[in-house]
Scaffold this active site. Structure first.
Site, PDB file in Angstrom:
ATOM      1  N   SER A 197      -3.755  14.111   6.613  1.00 15.94           N
ATOM      2  CA  SER A 197      -2.901  13.239   5.882  1.00 15.94           C
ATOM      3  C   SER A 197      -1.283  12.980   6.590  1.00 15.94           C
ATOM      4  O   SER A 197      -1.407  12.295   7.301  1.00 15.94           O
ATOM      5  CB  SER A 197      -2.476  14.161   4.450  1.00 15.94           C
TER       6      SER A 197
ATOM      7  N   ASP B  37       0.925   6.673   2.918  1.00 12.60           N
ATOM      8  CA  ASP B  37       0.924   7.681   4.198  1.00 12.60           C
ATOM      9  C   ASP B  37      -0.561   7.470   4.941  1.00 12.60           C
ATOM     10  O   ASP B  37      -1.199   6.604   4.687  1.00 12.60           O
ATOM     11  CB  ASP B  37       0.830   9.088   3.402  1.00 12.60           C
TER      12      ASP B  37
ATOM     13  N   ASP C 180      -3.732   8.172   0.915  1.00 10.21           N
ATOM     14  CA  ASP C 180      -3.708   8.838  -0.611  1.00 10.21           C
ATOM     15  C   ASP C 180      -2.355   8.811  -1.353  1.00 10.21           C
ATOM     16  O   ASP C 180      -2.500   9.387  -2.544  1.00 10.21           O
ATOM     17  CB  ASP C 180      -4.368  10.035  -0.638  1.00 10.21           C
TER      18      ASP C 180
ATOM     19  N   ASP D 146      -3.365   8.543   5.679  1.00 13.47           N
ATOM     20  CA  ASP D 146      -4.595   8.603   5.085  1.00 13.47           C
ATOM     21  C   ASP D 146      -4.712   7.861   3.650  1.00 13.47           C
ATOM     22  O   ASP D 146      -5.822   7.803   3.165  1.00 13.47           O
ATOM     23  CB  ASP D 146      -5.411  10.056   5.012  1.00 13.47           C
TER      24      ASP D 146
END
Length: 550
Positions: free
Chosen positions: A143, A287, A291, A289
């Site tokens: 992440s 961000d 999410d 990734d």
């Protein structure tokens, strides 16, 4: 030979990665005991967040052996022949870890499928939920962690992150895995190409009309969200956002940001510069990734970066205005603003609070509830319509689209997102929140601070009496036990303290609510001053003896 050296030699014998083998051989040949302790003195624990840690050799690092053991443990907890979807981001090692996962699962008699290219986490979560024969999903990502990290998230058949006791079952199965060079491995599996299934679902959401004249600046922060977000905006009828060129392509080194987290100071600087140059209406950031979703808007001649709670309140109102029915549920966490409860009450729907983490938000409510919106203050949102939320996890892409739809509606009405926040403050009181995070080098510092606060809790914070103190480790208000502390203060104020689940940090969440009588600017100044005083006292409380007076 010491136990650590013996463990390292055993690790070397099974490690399929020449890079980590060379790293470990150099450590052994050089007699670097400190490096051995760092890698073999502990191990990454598999929990509800899966695995996350620094890349390198040994059980306390993310590497091919760690990943293969995790995949083997997961495979032993899944029904034989089950279908497993595997996704990965663009971090160092992610593609290799995804292929290793597929090889181990295939060798264990499961049916893995791997995306052909890096994908956002919400795409993987949606795919996991979309097919009846899928029993689990794996997303290789860290992440918003620093570049040296990687991670491994597991989703169950409902497309949500695992929760206890599933995490403990998988962890126990991992512990029983022998050397990975003895695991049977498959050598081929189907490949997914593209995110069309997810994009079709996003396009079907009722988020309100688009505005092709809305000017949006976007940054994926060197992550994997860019292509999917641009496609989502195009399908929804918005003009293509202007993308920050230096941050447009995936880059695992994240060269333009100190931390690839849109919450961190400076992370949005380049996006704000481009937005100023283009006189944009809205700035959106994901961000790495994708999410999470950050938002900034023009305000008083500059830019105002909205907090996660402010975005959550705006999106909640937007979703509730576009959905119907008394069975609707909105959910947030115990560390997020209590404003959501007031908004839900005004709309005649239920609101519930969970432990931190979307794994808990997605399990909120009763079977008869229809979850249409969930959020956490750390820029995570799950948006839905009358069918419920689209993704059973946080989704920065549909959140971005919903923010754009809300901004477009406000623009048509001659208003701005700050105007809408002021409206909420006048109706529900001004809820102001902030965070205090303390990063440590030694996790024992976190344990010591939590122990001190438990055994000798403060009686006053920020000039307010502590009316009640809850040790969340005992399970409070029907919540599962967790390592956290909650202080309710006189008036309408609250402090929650907990260790981070993904980083070496002690995190404190502060909220103050004040009524608005007349001028909103005056109310904001008062709330800011009171929040500063509260922050100062909380900082003192976690670093030393708790304050006894305001």
């Amino acid at each position: 030979m010491s136990d650590l050296r013996r463990s390292a030699e055993e690790w070397l014998a099974q490690d399929p990665d020449p890079g980590t083998r060379a790293e470990l051989r150099a450590i052994l040949d050089g007699g670097d005991e400190a490096a051995l302790v760092a890698r073999f003195g502990a191990r990454l624990e598999f929990g509800t967040a899966g695995l996350r840690g620094e890349l390198g050799a040994g059980p306390n690092r993310m590497n091919r052996v760690t990943v293969m053991r995790a995949a083997a443990g997961l495979g032993r907890c899944l029904p034989p022949g089950g279908r497993v979807i595997v996704g990965f981001d663009a971090r160092h090692g992610s593609r290799r870890f995804a292929d290793d996962t597929a090889a181990v699962l295939s060798g264990a008699g499961l049916r893995p499928e791997v995306f052909a290219d890096p994908v956002p986490t919400p795409v993987l979560a949606h795919f996991t939920r979309a097919f009846d024969d899928v029993v689990a999903g794996v997303m290789v990502t860290a992440s918003h962690n620093p570049p040296r990290d990687n991670g491994y998230k597991v989703y169950w058949a409902d497309g949500a992150q695992i929760i206890p006791p599933t995490d403990a079952d998988i962890s126990a199965a991992i512990d029983a895995v022998g050397p990975v060079d003895a695991l049977p491995l498959g050598d081929s599996w189907p490949v997914h190409d593209g995110a069309d299934l997810y994009l079709d679902a996003v396009a079907s959401l009722n988020l309100g009309p688009s505005d092709p004249d809305l000017s949006v600046v976007y940054t994926p922060l060197h992550g994997v969200g860019g292509e999917v977000l641009l496609s989502a905006f195009e399908r929804a009828g918005f003009a293509a956002p202007a993308v920050v060129a230096e941050q447009a392509e995936p880059d695992p080194d994240f060269p333009t940001v100190a931390f690839p987290n849109p919450e961190e100071p400076g992370a949005l600087d380049r996006a704000l510069e481009l937005a100023t140059a283009r006189d944009a209406d809205l700035v959106i950031a994901n961000d790495p990734d994708a999410d999470r979703c950050a938002v900034a808007v023009p305000h008083d001649g500059g830019w105002r970066v909205l907090t996660g709670d402010e975005i959550g309140a705006l999106l909640a109102e937007h979703v509730l205005r576009h959905t119907t029915g008394p069975d609707r549920l909105v959910a947030t966490t115990i560390v997020s603003s209590s404003l959501l409860r007031s908004i839900a009450t005004a709309h005649g729907v239920r609101c519930t609070e969970t432990l931190t983490g979307f794994k808990w938000i997605m399990k909120a409510g009763k079977p008869s509830d229809r979850l249409v919106f969930g959020y956490e203050e750390a820029l995570g949102y799950s948006v839905g319509d009358d069918r419920g939320v689209l993704v059973n996890d946080k989704d920065g892409i549909t959140a971005a689209l919903a923010v754009a739809a809300l901004a477009a509606q406000a623009r048509r009405d001659g208003r701005t997102l700050p105007d809408l926040l002021d409206d909420q403050a006048r109706q529900h009181g001004l809820h102001t929140t902030t965070q205090l995070s303390v990063r440590v080098d030694d996790l024992a510092q976190i344990t010591a601070a939590m122990t001190r606060l438990r055994t000798d809790p403060p009686t006053r914070l920020g000039g307010r009496a502590v009316d009640s103190f809850d040790d969340l480790a005992h399970g409070i208000d029907g919540l599962p036990p967790t390592d956290g502390l909650r202080f309710r203060l006189s008036g309408h104020a609250r402090v929650v303290v907990r260790p981070s689940g993904t980083e070496p940090k002690l995190k404190c969440y502060l909220e103050i609510a004040v009524p608005v009588h007349g001028d909103i600017t005056t109310a904001r100044a008062r709330a800011a001053a009171e929040l500063d005083a509260l922050r100062s006292d909380v900082a003192a409380a976690i670093s030393g003896p708790p304050p006894r007076s305001g």
